[in-house]
Scaffold this motif. Structure first.
Motif, PDB file in Angstrom:
ATOM      1  N   GLN A 234       0.775  -1.281   0.013  1.00  9.17           N
ATOM      2  CA  GLN A 234      -0.012   0.117  -0.021  1.00  9.17           C
ATOM      3  C   GLN A 234       0.704   1.185   0.091  1.00  9.17           C
ATOM      4  OE1 GLN A 234      -2.656   0.099   3.406  1.00  9.17           O
ATOM      5  NE2 GLN A 234      -3.930   1.918   2.590  1.00  9.17           N
ATOM      6  N   ARG A 235       2.235   1.322   0.801  1.00 10.35           N
ATOM      7  CA  ARG A 235       2.840   2.422   0.880  1.00 10.35           C
ATOM      8  C   ARG A 235       3.350   2.490  -0.468  1.00 10.35           C
ATOM      9  NH1 ARG A 235       8.018   3.494   0.981  1.00 10.35           N
ATOM     10  NH2 ARG A 235       8.630   1.224   0.821  1.00 10.35           N
TER      11      ARG A 235
ATOM     12  N   GLN B  84       0.872   4.038  -2.976  1.00  7.01           N
ATOM     13  CA  GLN B  84       0.726   5.531  -2.570  1.00  7.01           C
ATOM     14  C   GLN B  84       2.014   6.332  -3.276  1.00  7.01           C
ATOM     15  OE1 GLN B  84       0.141   6.004   1.620  1.00  7.01           O
ATOM     16  NE2 GLN B  84      -1.862   5.112   1.661  1.00  7.01           N
TER      17      GLN B  84
ATOM     18  N   GLN C 218       1.322   6.737  -6.999  1.00 12.80           N
ATOM     19  CA  GLN C 218       0.157   7.577  -7.369  1.00 12.80           C
ATOM     20  C   GLN C 218       0.713   9.161  -7.114  1.00 12.80           C
ATOM     21  OE1 GLN C 218      -2.981   6.634  -4.933  1.00 12.80           O
ATOM     22  NE2 GLN C 218      -3.297   4.700  -6.111  1.00 12.80           N
ATOM     23  N   GLN C 219       1.444   9.387  -6.113  1.00 13.56           N
ATOM     24  CA  GLN C 219       1.847  10.547  -5.723  1.00 13.56           C
ATOM     25  C   GLN C 219       3.018  11.294  -7.034  1.00 13.56           C
ATOM     26  OE1 GLN C 219       3.793  10.691  -1.877  1.00 13.56           O
ATOM     27  NE2 GLN C 219       1.869  10.374  -0.849  1.00 13.56           N
TER      28      GLN C 219
END
Length: 476
Positions: free
Chosen positions: A193-194, A197, A200-201
């Motif tokens: 999940q990290r 993210q 996506q950033q």
């Protein structure tokens, strides 16, 4: 019984592997099926003088009409024989016999009560055991299902509940191996999940333009790095887990079939070596993705200085050279850029190799200390792991300058021909020592009746002069 085998010993399940060797003949069966004698419940029915009365006491019992199974009257009736026995009959023998019959009847009634109570307790215990086994079967199925689905958090909770039961033996059913996998993969979902993210950033940071090729390479390398098994951050927990198992279940030479430290040590070292190789590969991929961009930025400044952007004297000289022969000056700057780029890459790779080699040598030192004593010295799994680790360390000794991609695989003679400094030749000598150690360990496996893979057998059979370069990095 559930789909998965329960890690419960057979004696907990009421299964006994041993059977009595004593044979009972017909006479003993008839005697056992006959009427019970008036003997204490904790003694066999055919006991002779079960209370161990002396001969004088037995003669007095015969005169008094008592049997050898009776207690001495003075123990039951104080002040006997100076005080008469309480009896309802007219004679002494009749009263004694009446008391004996009455005590026998009371004993039979109490024995029946105890039998009924034991039967009820036994049925209750069997019911409770059945319920506990059903609960353990359900928890075991949940643990394996969650582990298969990647839900490590629930699998970890189920594993904790299972090992807390007194009926469970962690050595059975491969439960100890499942526990090591759960510990190694702990936090796997959070890490994925990290990274999602972060991805996506990085995409949202440049909404108007597509990502550059260099940024796409970094993202792809990071996604490939998560495909390894487990996480390096969990190695301390896994190491402590196996060290605890090794202390609790040492190897027993009298019972070699039991799971013990002889099984835990190879598993621990295998995870250690895998973690070293996986971390090294991931670090090399990340280095390959980041180095070109850094080199491009650093050498752009050199090009500006060479083109005379600055006001120094050296720049003026470069400008004069450029004006005299522009093609030659351009070629010199290009070669200087390429050499500087390669030197930077070699230095970064050598630093990474040195860090990995230090960690690998610590693992090798621990393996050597463990394999000093039997039966670890002849264990095929440990010999195989130690030989592979020796090859891995030997490859890490090679300087990065000698491992250019465009040259492909080379023999030992080819590497030595390209070595320029004393340090590079010394590194090749140490690599050859590690390869000799690996070859010796592989031969021990063959001498012990074991088998080797094709590449390992080829490596062992290779001569000292015509030696093929087998890289363990490619094997792992």
């Amino acid at each position: 019984m559930g789909l998965f085998a329960l890690p419960v010993p057979n004696y907990r399940l009421g299964i006994h592997s041993r059977t009595g060797n004593r044979k009972v003949d017909d006479g003993e069966e008839n005697a056992a099926s006959g009427p019970d004698r008036d003997t204490p419940s904790h003694l066999p029915s055919d006991s002779i003088n079960p209370l161990s009365h002396p001969p004088d006491t037995l003669r007095q019992f015969a005169v008094a009409g008592l049997s050898p199974e009776d207690e001495v009257p003075s123990k039951t009736h104080p002040l006997f024989p100076h005080k008469p026995l309480p009896s309802g009959g007219s004679g002494r023998r009749q009263g004694a016999r009446h008391d004996s019959v009455a005590s026998a009847a009371t004993a039979l009634e109490s024995e029946d009560d105890r039998t009924v109570a034991k039967t009820q307790d036994k049925s209750t215990t069997v019911k409770q055991l059945t319920e506990r086994l059903k609960h353990l079967s359900t928890m075991t199925a949940i643990m394996h299902r969650c582990l298969n689905d990647g839900d490590i958090a629930r699998a970890k909770r189920a594993f904790g509940l299972i090992v807390q039961s007194k009926f469970v033996d962690i050595r059975l059913g491969g439960l100890w191996a499942v526990g090591s996998e759960i510990l190694m993969r702990d936090g796997e979902a959070d890490e994925e999940q990290r990274q999602q993210q972060q991805h996506q950033q990085q995409q949202s940071s440049l909404p108007s333009s597509p990502p550059q090729p260099q940024q796409s390479a970094v993202i792809e390398i990071e996604q490939e790095g998560t495909r390894r098994w487990g996480s390096a951050a969990n190695m301390d927990k896994v190491r402590f887990y196996f060290e605890t198992l090794i202390q609790q279940h040492p190897h027993d030479q009298l019972r070699p079939h039991l799971t013990s430290a002889l099984d835990f040590w190879p598993a621990l070292f295998g995870i250690e070596i895998y973690n070293l190789a996986a971390e090294f590969r991931g670090a090399v991929r990340r280095l390959e993705a980041t180095l070109p961009e850094e080199n491009e930025d650093s050498f752009m400044a050199d090009d500006d200085d060479a083109m005379g952007v600055g006001t120094g004297v050296d720049s003026d000289v470069d400008v004069d050279v450029d004006m005299a022969d522009p093609d030659e000056a351009f070629e010199a700057r290009r070669r200087r850029r390429e050499q500087g780029k390669k030197r930077s890459e070699w230095a970064a790779r050598d630093e990474l190799r040195a860090e990995t080699m230090g960690a690998a040598e610590r693992v090798a030192k621990q393996m050597d200390a463990t394999m000093e004593n039997k039966p670890y010295a002849t264990h095929r799994g440990l010999l195989w792991l130690r030989a592979n680790l020796a090859l891995f360390i030997g490859d890490l000794y090679i300087p990065s300058r000698l491992l250019e991609e465009d040259r492909g695989e080379e023999t030992e003679d080819g590497l030595r021909a390209r070595a320029e400094s004393i340090e590079e030749r010394g590194a090749l000598d140490r690599r050859k020592e590690e390869q000799g150690r690996a070859r010796t360990l592989f031969r021990k496996i063959l001498d012990g009746g074991g088998e080797l893979d094709g590449w390992a057998l080829k490596f062992v059979n290779a001569g000292e002069e015509d030696e093929h370069d087998v890289s363990v990095v490619d094997v792992w």
